[in-house]
Scaffold this motif. Structure first.
Motif, PDB file in Angstrom:
ATOM      1  N   PHE A 104       0.828  -1.210   0.000  1.00  0.00           N
ATOM      2  CA  PHE A 104       0.000   0.000   0.000  1.00  0.00           C
ATOM      3  C   PHE A 104       0.861   1.259   0.000  1.00  0.00           C
ATOM      4  CE2 PHE A 104      -3.250  -3.013   1.198  1.00  0.00           C
ATOM      5  CZ  PHE A 104      -4.377  -2.509   0.564  1.00  0.00           C
ATOM      6  N   THR A 109      -2.487  -2.382  -4.190  1.00  0.00           N
ATOM      7  CA  THR A 109      -3.442  -2.972  -3.251  1.00  0.00           C
ATOM      8  C   THR A 109      -3.180  -4.462  -3.086  1.00  0.00           C
ATOM      9  OG1 THR A 109      -5.067  -3.432  -4.984  1.00  0.00           O
ATOM     10  CG2 THR A 109      -5.206  -1.287  -3.865  1.00  0.00           C
ATOM     11  N   HIS A 146      -5.833   0.518   5.731  1.00  0.00           N
ATOM     12  CA  HIS A 146      -5.841   0.573   4.270  1.00  0.00           C
ATOM     13  C   HIS A 146      -6.842  -0.389   3.645  1.00  0.00           C
ATOM     14  CE1 HIS A 146      -2.109   2.874   4.497  1.00  0.00           C
ATOM     15  NE2 HIS A 146      -1.592   1.929   5.259  1.00  0.00           N
TER      16      HIS A 146
END
Length: 282
Positions: A104, A109, A146
């Motif tokens: 991240f 991702t 995140h």
């Protein structure tokens, strides 16, 4: 489709090894193991105590895709030392989560999943195991800002000790009916406090208190899945689909204190606990 056909089509998640569980959750053909058995990353402490080591120290770290998105899975093997966490196995989990956080930081991702099946810290490596479990806790908290960190407790070992705290820190927790979740295991409670306090052989009582169905009913876990690999995978994907919540369960301190204040320890059982907390929004 008949009930017989449904039974035949179902594939047990619980009966799989840690490696098989990770492979089954990832998209077909994407499984890639990191620090696998051929890397010979064994505990340096078990052999000193005449315990046969395992060349992955009981934790499988896998990269691949989950629902078409990059993923990392840390799967604990219950068949080795009851899934207990030592220096090497715990470091593998913490490093996998830290790897995800670095993804991240780099603008990429990744979907992190932890497959719990553990009695907690490995007694032969007590202090080292406790230290690395704390690192796992810190890594989950840092990462869940995140992306959802999704935990799965399959069974039959369950999830206890310091790793039960790791499970509680996950954004969402999936449990089967056969799974159990608690800080102290029933056998430990009976040994320390006596059978009058808790009969660890009373399976109906134990699962009614700390089994998957009860833990989901009182909001300490999020999704109850049958012992079916496809259903567990669907539950994990659904958890990622819901995204990061405004507030994680472990951050809701005032709410949990208010809940505890309503509990009368002299007159409590699983049914009354469900009734007491029924209707609470997550």
């Amino acid at each position: 489709m008949s009930a017989h056909d449904v039974f035949i089509a179902r594939h047990s998640f619980i009966e799989l090894t840690a490696r098989e569980r990770a492979r089954a959750l990832l998209d077909p053909g994407t499984f890639r193991e990191l620090l696998g058995p051929f890397d010979r990353l064994e505990s340096p402490w078990l052999a000193m105590q005449n315990v046969v080591c395992q060349s992955d120290d009981g934790v499988v770290i896998a990269r691949g895709a989950l629902g078409g998105e990059p993923a990392v899975i840390a799967a604990i093997e219950p068949a080795f030392q009851g899934g207990s966490i030592g220096e090497v196995s715990g470091t593998k989990i913490a490093a996998a989560l830290e790897l995800a956080a670095r993804e991240f930081d780099a603008g990429r991702t990744i979907r992190p999943v932890i497959l719990f099946e553990t009695g907690g810290v490995r007694l032969q490596e007590a202090n080292l195991g406790l230290a690395v479990i704390a690192e796992i806790h810190a890594a989950i908290v840092a990462l869940r800002r995140h992306v959802p960190v999704v935990g799965v407790i399959g069974g039959m070992v369950g999830c206890f000790g310091g790793m039960s705290l790791a499970a509680a820190l996950c954004t969402e927790l999936v449990m089967t009916r056969q799974a159990r979740l608690g800080m102290n295991g029933p056998e430990v409670i009976e040994e320390e406090a006596g059978i009058a306090e808790l009969d660890s052989g009373d399976r109906r009582l134990i699962w009614s208190m700390i089994g998957g169905e009860e833990r989901v009913a009182v909001g300490l876990a999020d999704t109850l899945a049958e012992d079916d690999t496809g259903e567990v995978r669907d539950a994990v994907l659904a958890a990622f689909g819901r995204g990061v919540p405004a507030s994680h369960r472990s951050e809701q301190v005032e709410r949990q204190l208010e809940r505890l204040a309503r509990v009368n320890p002299d007159a409590i059982d699983p049914e009354s606990l469900r009734a007491l907390w029924q209707g609470d929004a997550r």
